[in-house]
Motif scaffolding. Sequence first.
Motif, PDB file in Angstrom:
ATOM      1  N   VAL A   1      -6.841  -0.487   2.068  1.00  0.00           N
ATOM      2  CA  VAL A   1      -6.839   0.600   3.041  1.00  0.00           C
ATOM      3  C   VAL A   1      -5.405   0.900   3.439  1.00  0.00           C
ATOM      4  N   ALA A   2      -5.016   2.166   3.347  1.00  0.00           N
ATOM      5  CA  ALA A   2      -3.634   2.548   3.645  1.00  0.00           C
ATOM      6  C   ALA A   2      -3.314   2.271   5.112  1.00  0.00           C
ATOM      7  N   SER A   3      -2.171   1.615   5.340  1.00  0.00           N
ATOM      8  CA  SER A   3      -1.733   1.304   6.697  1.00  0.00           C
ATOM      9  C   SER A   3      -0.616   2.249   7.121  1.00  0.00           C
ATOM     10  N   ALA A   4      -0.545   2.498   8.415  1.00  0.00           N
ATOM     11  CA  ALA A   4       0.502   3.377   8.940  1.00  0.00           C
ATOM     12  C   ALA A   4       1.879   2.787   8.673  1.00  0.00           C
ATOM     13  N   TYR A   5       1.991   1.464   8.749  1.00  0.00           N
ATOM     14  CA  TYR A   5       3.278   0.802   8.522  1.00  0.00           C
ATOM     15  C   TYR A   5       3.778   1.064   7.097  1.00  0.00           C
ATOM     16  N   ALA A   6       2.888   0.911   6.114  1.00  0.00           N
ATOM     17  CA  ALA A   6       3.283   1.122   4.718  1.00  0.00           C
ATOM     18  C   ALA A   6       3.619   2.587   4.454  1.00  0.00           C
ATOM     19  N   LEU A   7       2.802   3.493   4.968  1.00  0.00           N
ATOM     20  CA  LEU A   7       3.035   4.922   4.724  1.00  0.00           C
ATOM     21  C   LEU A   7       4.320   5.397   5.390  1.00  0.00           C
ATOM     22  N   PHE A   8       4.635   4.842   6.556  1.00  0.00           N
ATOM     23  CA  PHE A   8       5.866   5.215   7.244  1.00  0.00           C
ATOM     24  C   PHE A   8       7.090   4.898   6.388  1.00  0.00           C
ATOM     25  N   ASN A   9       7.058   3.736   5.732  1.00  0.00           N
ATOM     26  CA  ASN A   9       8.184   3.348   4.885  1.00  0.00           C
ATOM     27  C   ASN A   9       8.222   4.110   3.565  1.00  0.00           C
ATOM     28  N   LEU A  10       7.078   4.688   3.167  1.00  0.00           N
ATOM     29  CA  LEU A  10       7.029   5.431   1.902  1.00  0.00           C
ATOM     30  C   LEU A  10       7.375   6.909   2.068  1.00  0.00           C
ATOM     31  N   GLN A  11       7.416   7.382   3.298  1.00  0.00           N
ATOM     32  CA  GLN A  11       7.688   8.802   3.517  1.00  0.00           C
ATOM     33  C   GLN A  11       9.019   9.242   2.929  1.00  0.00           C
ATOM     34  N   GLU A  12      10.001   8.321   2.936  1.00  0.00           N
ATOM     35  CA  GLU A  12      11.319   8.678   2.402  1.00  0.00           C
ATOM     36  C   GLU A  12      11.296   8.809   0.886  1.00  0.00           C
ATOM     37  N   ARG A  13      10.280   8.221   0.254  1.00  0.00           N
ATOM     38  CA  ARG A  13      10.213   8.239  -1.208  1.00  0.00           C
ATOM     39  C   ARG A  13       9.548   9.500  -1.755  1.00  0.00           C
ATOM     40  N   GLY A  14       8.881  10.254  -0.919  1.00  0.00           N
ATOM     41  CA  GLY A  14       8.212  11.454  -1.422  1.00  0.00           C
ATOM     42  C   GLY A  14       7.224  12.027  -0.430  1.00  0.00           C
ATOM     43  N   THR A  15       6.310  12.848  -0.923  1.00  0.00           N
ATOM     44  CA  THR A  15       5.284  13.495  -0.108  1.00  0.00           C
ATOM     45  C   THR A  15       3.957  12.787  -0.331  1.00  0.00           C
ATOM     46  N   LEU A  16       3.292  12.397   0.747  1.00  0.00           N
ATOM     47  CA  LEU A  16       2.055  11.633   0.642  1.00  0.00           C
ATOM     48  C   LEU A  16       0.837  12.548   0.555  1.00  0.00           C
ATOM     49  N   PHE A  17      -0.181  12.071  -0.197  1.00  0.00           N
ATOM     50  CA  PHE A  17      -1.440  12.802  -0.330  1.00  0.00           C
ATOM     51  C   PHE A  17      -2.554  12.187   0.521  1.00  0.00           C
ATOM     52  N   ILE A  18      -2.324  11.002   1.086  1.00  0.00           N
ATOM     53  CA  ILE A  18      -3.358  10.340   1.882  1.00  0.00           C
ATOM     54  C   ILE A  18      -2.790   9.976   3.249  1.00  0.00           C
ATOM     55  N   GLY A  19      -3.675   9.722   4.209  1.00  0.00           N
ATOM     56  CA  GLY A  19      -3.265   9.327   5.544  1.00  0.00           C
ATOM     57  C   GLY A  19      -3.663   7.900   5.852  1.00  0.00           C
ATOM     58  N   ALA A  20      -3.230   7.402   7.004  1.00  0.00           N
ATOM     59  CA  ALA A  20      -3.546   6.027   7.403  1.00  0.00           C
ATOM     60  C   ALA A  20      -5.064   5.877   7.568  1.00  0.00           C
ATOM     61  N   GLY A  21      -5.565   4.718   7.117  1.00  0.00           N
ATOM     62  CA  GLY A  21      -6.994   4.438   7.226  1.00  0.00           C
ATOM     63  C   GLY A  21      -7.808   4.890   6.041  1.00  0.00           C
ATOM     64  N   GLU A  22      -7.200   5.570   5.067  1.00  0.00           N
ATOM     65  CA  GLU A  22      -7.932   6.019   3.877  1.00  0.00           C
ATOM     66  C   GLU A  22      -7.841   4.956   2.781  1.00  0.00           C
ATOM     67  N   ARG A  23      -8.911   4.843   2.010  1.00  0.00           N
ATOM     68  CA  ARG A  23      -8.948   3.838   0.958  1.00  0.00           C
ATOM     69  C   ARG A  23      -8.210   4.322  -0.287  1.00  0.00           C
ATOM     70  N   ALA A  24      -7.657   3.359  -1.011  1.00  0.00           N
ATOM     71  CA  ALA A  24      -6.981   3.647  -2.270  1.00  0.00           C
ATOM     72  C   ALA A  24      -7.305   2.521  -3.247  1.00  0.00           C
ATOM     73  N   TYR A  25      -7.162   2.793  -4.528  1.00  0.00           N
ATOM     74  CA  TYR A  25      -7.383   1.773  -5.547  1.00  0.00           C
ATOM     75  C   TYR A  25      -6.231   1.772  -6.539  1.00  0.00           C
TER      76      TYR A  25
END
Length: 612
Positions: free
Chosen positions: A499-523
């Motif tokens: 499950v995507a965490s806000a902490y991980a997505l915050f650090n990935l924002q500098e690497r590009g544009t995200l397609f998912i938000g916090a709390g969404e599942r990924a595989y």
Amino acid sequence: MIRNIAIIAHVDHGKTTLVDKMLRQAGIFHSKQQVEERVMDSNPLERERGITILSKNTAVRWNDVKINIVDTPGHADFGGEVERILRMVDGVLLLVDAAEGPMPQTRFVTRKALALGLQPIVVINKFDRHDARPLEVHDAVLELFIDLEASDRQLDAPFLYASARDGWASPTEDEVGGDLGPLFRAIVEHVPAPECDRQGSFQMLVSTIDYSTYLGRVAIGRVERGQVSVGQDIAVLPAGELGAVSDEETAAGRVLKLFAFDGLKRVEIETARAGDIVAVAGLDGVEIGMTLAEAGEYERLQGIVVEEPTLSVDFMVNNSPFAGDAGRFVTSRQVHERLFRELERNVALKVEETAGFEGLTVSGRGELHLAILMEEMRREGYEFQVSRPRVILREGPNGERQEPYEELVVDVPADMTGAVMKKLGPRRAELMGMGNSGHGRSRMHFRIPARGLFGYRSEFLTDTRGEGVMHHRFLEYGPWVGSLEGRSRGVLVADREGVASAYALFNLQERGTLFIGAGERAYQGMIVGEHSRPGDLEVNVAKEKKLTNVRAAGSDENILLEPPRRITLESALEYIEDDELIEVTPDAIRLRKRVLDANQRKKVARSKAYSY
């Protein structure tokens, strides 16, 4: 007296709004009846997107004349809907925006109508726009008629100036306001009555198929000859060339119900005569293009021919880790049945089975045509995967390889023309014309390979800051231009399930544009964003912040996440590359790699042994 007319135009030029006002002013609705806007757009997808997708029949009475009206789609991808209904009518109402003038779809549908010998009536709509230029548009429509080799009678078509939103039409520019009386009079005076043989044996071409839970398949078309009554035995002849067919090729049927159109309702009738547009119920297996004839009379009408598809995609069973979580129909048999059922009413679609491939190849007129089919299926509970669109190639007269070309029209602020031309150059676009569309805007016409438009729409909106407008339609087949530039940036690919965490997505924002938000599942293997650089990047979107009992002052950062870019089916079809797929489920649209495991993907990339 009867008049049969179709309303044709480019998308968003006001067809359905005009039909609304015609229905109101013809007395279909009583004075206090609450009717929503664009009442003819009854399909939920049509109301959401603000476009007409399916052709629909209605009818109004003006004095003692019954006017059968067919509202048609304005988008080039649904040209098959327009081509098949033009055989039902004797005239066309051509709507043109008073500011935009004739656009690509205007040329396409007008060419079809003029070739059938239909009488046009031109309505220059949105006369009250602040940037309206009716005189220039009038001349542009005449030039279009000349280019399309219209007959002298068609060139003498009447011109009206109107505001469909305000419900008025005028034969001159000086008279503004009033009602649609001049339009109704023009239809009665200039559209000929149906030329039909009322004394001969019954004959009718099926132009549209509808379905009723109680009656089954319902065939809609115009009675070309004779008359038909409820309870009558008739013959169903297969589609094909004009002429007689053998007894073995026909099927017997009986008319159980007969309906005429009156406003938005179907009215049950006992008998229909030549020239009437009717719906016939009780015929199993009837399809578009078939001929209904009197029993024992096996002479069929010319079948309906539409232009061939230009794009194809592969439909496959969903095999991702989340397969079956949301869908009710997930097996290959269920997807196969649904796609072949679509062929019964969607004449511009093709579905093919390929030896050695478990999925199906589906071909259509464009990305939107295919995306609408996918959207309808996911809303019905289907779950599947689709590949990147491919252009359909063919062999030229000298054995050379040919690919489809599109006519692209872009309308942008004048200072942004350079950015557009710079991006279209590597995509092998050829500038065919350029002019001023008024108010500091330029309009450019390009001839471009259909492949060159893949992934361009998002770049175009970025380059023009959302102020640009682009339309395109199939133009012709031309020489293969070789390889073209693909996507310039890589993607962010999840390296594990979680499950995507806000902490991980915050650090990935500098690497590009995200397609998912916090709390969404990924595989593992799921595409979760666009990389800011070329090349793909494996990322962990489920990473959590380690908790300790020692904290330095100010070590906690305020986590602020940018809204993710939500992927639609159309944008996904444009975006993905050959090694990627779109996972379509009732509750989500996800992008993924064909090969989910990162190590396996590297092996495949090294060997270049893609097996699509």
